[in-house]
Design a protein around this motif. Sequence first.
Motif, PDB file in Angstrom:
ATOM      1  N   UNK A 172       0.827  -1.198   0.000  1.00 22.39           N
ATOM      2  CA  UNK A 172       0.000   0.000   0.000  1.00 22.39           C
ATOM      3  C   UNK A 172       0.870   1.260   0.000  1.00 22.39           C
ATOM      4  N   UNK A 173       1.941   1.248   0.836  1.00 20.63           N
ATOM      5  CA  UNK A 173       2.844   2.391   0.863  1.00 20.63           C
ATOM      6  C   UNK A 173       3.506   2.565  -0.505  1.00 20.63           C
ATOM      7  N   UNK A 174       3.880   1.445  -1.122  1.00 21.72           N
ATOM      8  CA  UNK A 174       4.469   1.508  -2.465  1.00 21.72           C
ATOM      9  C   UNK A 174       3.524   2.222  -3.433  1.00 21.72           C
ATOM     10  N   UNK A 175       2.260   1.846  -3.380  1.00 20.56           N
ATOM     11  CA  UNK A 175       1.285   2.436  -4.306  1.00 20.56           C
ATOM     12  C   UNK A 175       1.048   3.914  -4.014  1.00 20.56           C
ATOM     13  N   UNK A 176       1.105   4.289  -2.728  1.00 24.20           N
ATOM     14  CA  UNK A 176       0.851   5.676  -2.349  1.00 24.20           C
ATOM     15  C   UNK A 176       2.041   6.585  -2.621  1.00 24.20           C
ATOM     16  N   UNK A 177       3.245   6.074  -2.351  1.00 21.69           N
ATOM     17  CA  UNK A 177       4.422   6.932  -2.313  1.00 21.69           C
ATOM     18  C   UNK A 177       5.378   6.726  -3.486  1.00 21.69           C
ATOM     19  N   UNK A 178       5.609   5.469  -3.879  1.00 22.88           N
ATOM     20  CA  UNK A 178       6.657   5.229  -4.872  1.00 22.88           C
ATOM     21  C   UNK A 178       6.136   5.056  -6.296  1.00 22.88           C
ATOM     22  N   UNK A 179       5.021   4.403  -6.450  1.00 29.03           N
ATOM     23  CA  UNK A 179       4.491   4.176  -7.796  1.00 29.03           C
ATOM     24  C   UNK A 179       4.298   5.487  -8.570  1.00 29.03           C
ATOM     25  N   UNK A 199       7.595   7.059 -13.205  1.00 31.12           N
ATOM     26  CA  UNK A 199       7.747   7.694 -14.512  1.00 31.12           C
ATOM     27  C   UNK A 199       8.806   8.785 -14.456  1.00 31.12           C
ATOM     28  N   UNK A 200       8.805   9.570 -13.383  1.00 34.83           N
ATOM     29  CA  UNK A 200       9.787  10.642 -13.242  1.00 34.83           C
ATOM     30  C   UNK A 200      11.196  10.086 -13.041  1.00 34.83           C
TER      31      UNK A 200
END
Length: 279
Positions: A82-89, A93-94
């Motif tokens: 969930x943290x991955x999806x909120x913060x890193x995903x 692209x950048x």
Amino acid sequence: MKTALLEFARINIFNFNAKGNEKKWFPARYLAFVLHAGKGDRVELIDLGDAGEIDRTVALFKEELGDARDKEALKALETSRKIHDLVFEPLRKALGDVKEVFISPDGNLNLNPFEVLQAPDGKFLIEDYTFNYLAAGRDIIGFGEIKEKGGRALLMGDPDFDLGAEEKGSTLRKLALAEGKPQGPTKRSSEMRGFSFQRLPGTKEEVDGIKGLMGEGGADWYTGKEALEEVLRQKGTPRILHLATHGFFLSDQDLSAIREDVMGRGIEQVISPVHLVRR
């Protein structure tokens, strides 16, 4: 290996249009700044959204990691995704094909180990990225520079937060130090008069313990009334600097006075317009 700096900022935005009982602050948000090595003229800004949800999820993750039960370990894995999806995903692209990332976290993200975040494909970030943590993005400027050998180690702790001006001056004279000039504006968003802060005797024990490990001649140490900002500023560059203290944070204040000051000078002098890129 391509490299990038990733700097997070947890921001509170003041509502200049608030009237009466309307909320003075908008909900906090996390922003991420991405700067690629060799491309100093290009900084990308990504709005990660509501800080409250991210903070709660990171706090939950920390709690689950501290529980040794198998059931909680499975929950931690789910929370890491969930943290991955909120913060890193939103940053992928950048970041592009970057593999080494220098991270300067903010807020609860300081508690988050990015290496163990799991992507939807089941891979952990440590399998694709090398992470280096910074206290602030500007720290990277000094990387690779040859530094002069520092002086004696400096240990400070258990400061007297309520030390009066007269007693402070007496202490500085005893230490043969000059009173420092105020650094920057002396006006604050909240007056400090009337506040009293308790001492932190445990931090004196901390300093004493480190002093014992280093030996009497291995460090300079200052505690209590002698643990002063002037001491820190006039001691040059110590080989080791250890500060044992706490920060105190006040709740949001009514900034109507600041609002009037800002509106009087023109808001463009205070806040630069920024284009937020939402991913």
